[in-house]
Design a protein around this motif. Sequence first.
Motif, PDB file in Angstrom:
ATOM      1  N   PRO A 169      -4.941   0.161  13.469  1.00  0.00           N
ATOM      2  CA  PRO A 169      -4.780   0.822  12.352  1.00  0.00           C
ATOM      3  C   PRO A 169      -4.223   0.584  11.049  1.00  0.00           C
ATOM      4  O   PRO A 169      -2.417   0.216  11.350  1.00  0.00           O
ATOM      5  CB  PRO A 169      -4.846   2.688  12.365  1.00  0.00           C
ATOM      6  CG  PRO A 169      -4.157   2.679  13.684  1.00  0.00           C
ATOM      7  CD  PRO A 169      -4.928   1.244  14.597  1.00  0.00           C
ATOM      8  N   VAL A 170      -4.404   0.961   9.498  1.00  0.00           N
ATOM      9  CA  VAL A 170      -2.651   0.243   8.680  1.00  0.00           C
ATOM     10  C   VAL A 170      -2.258   1.899   8.814  1.00  0.00           C
ATOM     11  O   VAL A 170      -2.520   2.715   7.555  1.00  0.00           O
ATOM     12  CB  VAL A 170      -3.322  -0.363   7.960  1.00  0.00           C
ATOM     13  CG1 VAL A 170      -2.231  -0.105   6.421  1.00  0.00           C
ATOM     14  CG2 VAL A 170      -3.208  -1.785   7.812  1.00  0.00           C
ATOM     15  N   PHE A 171      -0.915   2.354   8.738  1.00  0.00           N
ATOM     16  CA  PHE A 171      -0.576   3.149   8.432  1.00  0.00           C
ATOM     17  C   PHE A 171      -0.117   3.737   7.404  1.00  0.00           C
ATOM     18  O   PHE A 171       0.935   2.080   6.878  1.00  0.00           O
ATOM     19  CB  PHE A 171       1.071   3.916   9.207  1.00  0.00           C
ATOM     20  CG  PHE A 171      -0.034   4.044  10.904  1.00  0.00           C
ATOM     21  CD1 PHE A 171      -0.146   5.419  11.503  1.00  0.00           C
ATOM     22  CD2 PHE A 171      -0.509   3.185  11.696  1.00  0.00           C
ATOM     23  CE1 PHE A 171      -1.317   5.654  12.376  1.00  0.00           C
ATOM     24  CE2 PHE A 171      -0.971   3.582  13.361  1.00  0.00           C
ATOM     25  CZ  PHE A 171      -0.708   4.534  13.105  1.00  0.00           C
ATOM     26  N   LEU A 172       0.151   4.375   6.508  1.00  0.00           N
ATOM     27  CA  LEU A 172       0.941   4.530   5.110  1.00  0.00           C
ATOM     28  C   LEU A 172       1.722   5.352   5.370  1.00  0.00           C
ATOM     29  O   LEU A 172       2.144   5.926   5.863  1.00  0.00           O
ATOM     30  CB  LEU A 172      -0.113   5.116   3.984  1.00  0.00           C
ATOM     31  CG  LEU A 172      -1.761   4.290   4.190  1.00  0.00           C
ATOM     32  CD1 LEU A 172      -3.082   5.484   3.593  1.00  0.00           C
ATOM     33  CD2 LEU A 172      -1.321   3.238   3.442  1.00  0.00           C
ATOM     34  N   LEU A 181       0.574  -1.571   0.262  1.00  0.00           N
ATOM     35  CA  LEU A 181      -0.104  -0.358  -0.284  1.00  0.00           C
ATOM     36  C   LEU A 181       0.877   1.169   0.006  1.00  0.00           C
ATOM     37  O   LEU A 181       1.164   1.295   1.327  1.00  0.00           O
ATOM     38  CB  LEU A 181      -0.788   0.134   1.052  1.00  0.00           C
ATOM     39  CG  LEU A 181      -2.180  -1.054   1.791  1.00  0.00           C
ATOM     40  CD1 LEU A 181      -2.843  -0.668   2.603  1.00  0.00           C
ATOM     41  CD2 LEU A 181      -2.500  -1.199  -0.059  1.00  0.00           C
ATOM     42  N   GLY A 182       0.287   2.225  -0.584  1.00  0.00           N
ATOM     43  CA  GLY A 182       1.861   3.191  -0.939  1.00  0.00           C
ATOM     44  C   GLY A 182       1.249   3.962  -0.337  1.00  0.00           C
ATOM     45  O   GLY A 182      -0.328   4.601   0.229  1.00  0.00           O
ATOM     46  N   VAL A 183       1.899   5.719  -0.171  1.00  0.00           N
ATOM     47  CA  VAL A 183       1.180   6.953   0.652  1.00  0.00           C
ATOM     48  C   VAL A 183      -0.192   7.354  -0.064  1.00  0.00           C
ATOM     49  O   VAL A 183      -0.524   8.082   0.907  1.00  0.00           O
ATOM     50  CB  VAL A 183       3.123   7.420   0.976  1.00  0.00           C
ATOM     51  CG1 VAL A 183       2.446   7.668  -0.711  1.00  0.00           C
ATOM     52  CG2 VAL A 183       2.310   8.619   1.460  1.00  0.00           C
ATOM     53  N   ASP A 184      -0.169   7.273  -1.342  1.00  0.00           N
ATOM     54  CA  ASP A 184      -1.482   7.483  -2.403  1.00  0.00           C
ATOM     55  C   ASP A 184      -2.662   6.602  -1.180  1.00  0.00           C
ATOM     56  O   ASP A 184      -3.228   7.691  -2.601  1.00  0.00           O
ATOM     57  CB  ASP A 184      -0.858   8.053  -2.748  1.00  0.00           C
ATOM     58  CG  ASP A 184      -0.663   6.794  -4.142  1.00  0.00           C
ATOM     59  OD1 ASP A 184      -0.326   5.565  -3.308  1.00  0.00           O
ATOM     60  OD2 ASP A 184      -0.864   6.626  -5.410  1.00  0.00           O
ATOM     61  N   ILE A 227      -3.542   7.253   7.708  1.00  0.00           N
ATOM     62  CA  ILE A 227      -3.698   5.478   6.964  1.00  0.00           C
ATOM     63  C   ILE A 227      -5.427   5.521   6.810  1.00  0.00           C
ATOM     64  O   ILE A 227      -5.702   6.085   6.173  1.00  0.00           O
ATOM     65  CB  ILE A 227      -4.496   5.346   8.926  1.00  0.00           C
ATOM     66  CG1 ILE A 227      -6.013   6.151   9.049  1.00  0.00           C
ATOM     67  CG2 ILE A 227      -3.862   5.581  10.108  1.00  0.00           C
ATOM     68  CD1 ILE A 227      -6.585   5.148  10.345  1.00  0.00           C
ATOM     69  N   ALA A 228      -5.421   3.977   5.819  1.00  0.00           N
ATOM     70  CA  ALA A 228      -6.366   3.575   5.042  1.00  0.00           C
ATOM     71  C   ALA A 228      -7.044   3.771   5.836  1.00  0.00           C
ATOM     72  O   ALA A 228      -7.262   2.886   7.213  1.00  0.00           O
ATOM     73  CB  ALA A 228      -5.331   1.734   4.981  1.00  0.00           C
ATOM     74  N   HIS A 229      -8.267   4.080   5.098  1.00  0.00           N
ATOM     75  CA  HIS A 229      -9.226   3.763   5.191  1.00  0.00           C
ATOM     76  C   HIS A 229      -9.819   1.830   5.778  1.00  0.00           C
ATOM     77  O   HIS A 229      -9.473   1.093   4.850  1.00  0.00           O
ATOM     78  CB  HIS A 229     -10.772   3.929   3.825  1.00  0.00           C
ATOM     79  CG  HIS A 229     -10.769   5.247   3.359  1.00  0.00           C
ATOM     80  ND1 HIS A 229      -9.286   6.673   2.526  1.00  0.00           N
ATOM     81  CD2 HIS A 229     -11.328   6.744   3.793  1.00  0.00           C
ATOM     82  CE1 HIS A 229      -9.803   7.363   2.418  1.00  0.00           C
ATOM     83  NE2 HIS A 229     -10.764   7.466   3.545  1.00  0.00           N
ATOM     84  N   GLY A 230     -10.504   1.955   6.959  1.00  0.00           N
ATOM     85  CA  GLY A 230     -10.792   0.522   6.659  1.00  0.00           C
ATOM     86  C   GLY A 230     -11.545  -0.407   6.281  1.00  0.00           C
ATOM     87  O   GLY A 230     -11.739  -1.154   5.301  1.00  0.00           O
ATOM     88  N   MET A 231     -12.864   0.846   5.220  1.00  0.00           N
ATOM     89  CA  MET A 231     -13.367  -0.106   4.281  1.00  0.00           C
ATOM     90  C   MET A 231     -13.057  -0.577   2.781  1.00  0.00           C
ATOM     91  O   MET A 231     -13.433  -1.647   2.649  1.00  0.00           O
ATOM     92  CB  MET A 231     -15.210   0.278   4.446  1.00  0.00           C
ATOM     93  CG  MET A 231     -15.968   0.870   5.557  1.00  0.00           C
ATOM     94  SD  MET A 231     -16.237  -0.980   5.729  1.00  0.00           S
ATOM     95  CE  MET A 231     -17.094  -1.488   4.692  1.00  0.00           C
ATOM     96  N   TYR A 256      -8.430   6.032  -2.655  1.00  0.00           N
ATOM     97  CA  TYR A 256     -10.027   5.374  -2.064  1.00  0.00           C
ATOM     98  C   TYR A 256     -10.938   6.518  -1.705  1.00  0.00           C
ATOM     99  O   TYR A 256     -11.836   6.520  -2.350  1.00  0.00           O
ATOM    100  CB  TYR A 256      -9.459   4.757  -1.135  1.00  0.00           C
ATOM    101  CG  TYR A 256     -10.705   4.217  -0.744  1.00  0.00           C
ATOM    102  CD1 TYR A 256     -11.869   2.984  -0.933  1.00  0.00           C
ATOM    103  CD2 TYR A 256     -11.872   4.830   0.647  1.00  0.00           C
ATOM    104  CE1 TYR A 256     -13.071   2.436  -0.515  1.00  0.00           C
ATOM    105  CE2 TYR A 256     -12.954   3.910   0.737  1.00  0.00           C
ATOM    106  CZ  TYR A 256     -13.615   3.146   0.615  1.00  0.00           C
ATOM    107  OH  TYR A 256     -14.599   2.462   0.542  1.00  0.00           O
ATOM    108  N   ALA A 257     -10.205   7.849  -0.742  1.00  0.00           N
ATOM    109  CA  ALA A 257     -10.884   8.572  -0.990  1.00  0.00           C
ATOM    110  C   ALA A 257     -11.667   9.479  -2.675  1.00  0.00           C
ATOM    111  O   ALA A 257     -13.007  10.205  -2.725  1.00  0.00           O
ATOM    112  CB  ALA A 257     -10.787  10.059  -0.289  1.00  0.00           C
ATOM    113  N   ALA A 258     -11.731   8.830  -3.878  1.00  0.00           N
ATOM    114  CA  ALA A 258     -11.553   9.286  -4.688  1.00  0.00           C
ATOM    115  C   ALA A 258     -12.231   8.266  -5.468  1.00  0.00           C
ATOM    116  O   ALA A 258     -13.694   8.652  -6.017  1.00  0.00           O
ATOM    117  CB  ALA A 258     -10.468   9.798  -6.154  1.00  0.00           C
TER     118      ALA A 258
END
Length: 303
Positions: free
Chosen positions: A258-261, A193-196, A227-231, A201-203
Motif C-alpha cells: 500500500p501507499v500510505f498518505l 501525493l497529499g494527505v487528501d 492509504i491511496a486507492h489502488g485503482m 479520489y473518493a469524490a
Amino acid sequence: MSTVQPVILGEMPSLSKLYVNAAAQAARRRLLGTHDAADLPAAGHEVRDVTVDVANLTAYQHLVGETASDVLPAGFLHALAFPVAMSVMNRDDFPLPLLGMIHLRNTVEQRAPVLFTDVLDIAASVAHLRGHRAGTQIDVIAEVRLSGASLPCWRGVSTYLAKGVFLPGIDKPTAPVQRQDFTAPDPTGVWQLGVDTGRAYAAVSGDFNPIHLSALSAKALGMRRSIAHGMYLASRALADVGPVRGDSFTWDVAFDAPVFLPSRVALEINTAQDAAGSWKRSDFVAWHPRTGRRHFSGSVSGL
C-alpha cells in the motif's frame, strides 16, 4: 452476464449503504460464525441504462491526469462499475467478508471506446473461488456494454484476497511462493501525493472506504495511516502511458504494497515498439523512492 443468471437492479447501488451493510454483516458473522460454505452466488447483478455525469468525468480526468476527451477512460469505467461489483460481494450468500478484502490484481480489456454520451448496461458476478497461502481469493468480473448490446466494450477482472479466511474444501497452494527481487530503477517520474488524495479520489469514484479517507478512520480499521486507492494509482499510471495506447488495449496491474498518505511515489515506464516502429506495449512499476519497496507493477498492451 453469460455464465450466471442476472438480477436486474432498479438503480445503481449506493456504496455508502453497501459499506454499512457489510459492517453489519461482518458483525453477524463474527457472532454466528457463518464462514462455513464455499459456494458462490448463482446470480450476478446488472444495472441498465446508466448515463455518465459530465462534471464527474471531467473531475476524474483532471485528478488522474487523463487528457480531456469524450472517451471514457478505462479507470473511470472501473469506478462506474464498482458499485455493481460491490453489490454482488454484499449478498448474504457471498461466502467471504467484504470488509478487509485486499486487492491483489486487476486485468482490464478495453475492447472498444465508450463515449460519455453512450447509455450503458453494467453487469457483475464472482468466480474462481480458490485458496491462497494467506486466506481465500476470488475474481470479481465486471462488464460494461452499450445499452441493449450483447458483447462488452469493457471487461474487468479484479482479484481480491480475504486474508485469514479459510473455507472448507478450498485447498491452500502447496507450491512455494516465487518472489522476484526488485531493484529500483531510475524513475521516469515522481508523484507527490497529499494527505487528501484518498478523499479526492473518493469524490470522483464514490468509493468512500474509511481506510482511504483519513488517518483517524484508517486507524479505526487497523491501518497506521490512510492509504491511496489502488485503482487511483493504477489509473494514474495508465494516464502516464498516454494516448499512444489507442482505443483498444489490455491493462494489467498487480498490487504489492500500500501507499500510505502523504507520500512520494516513483514511477518508471518502459515502452516497446513493433518491427514497424509502432507502439506495442508499455510496462510500468512504482515504488517508494526512499525505501525502494515496490508498490505495484503492470503493463498496457495493444489488442
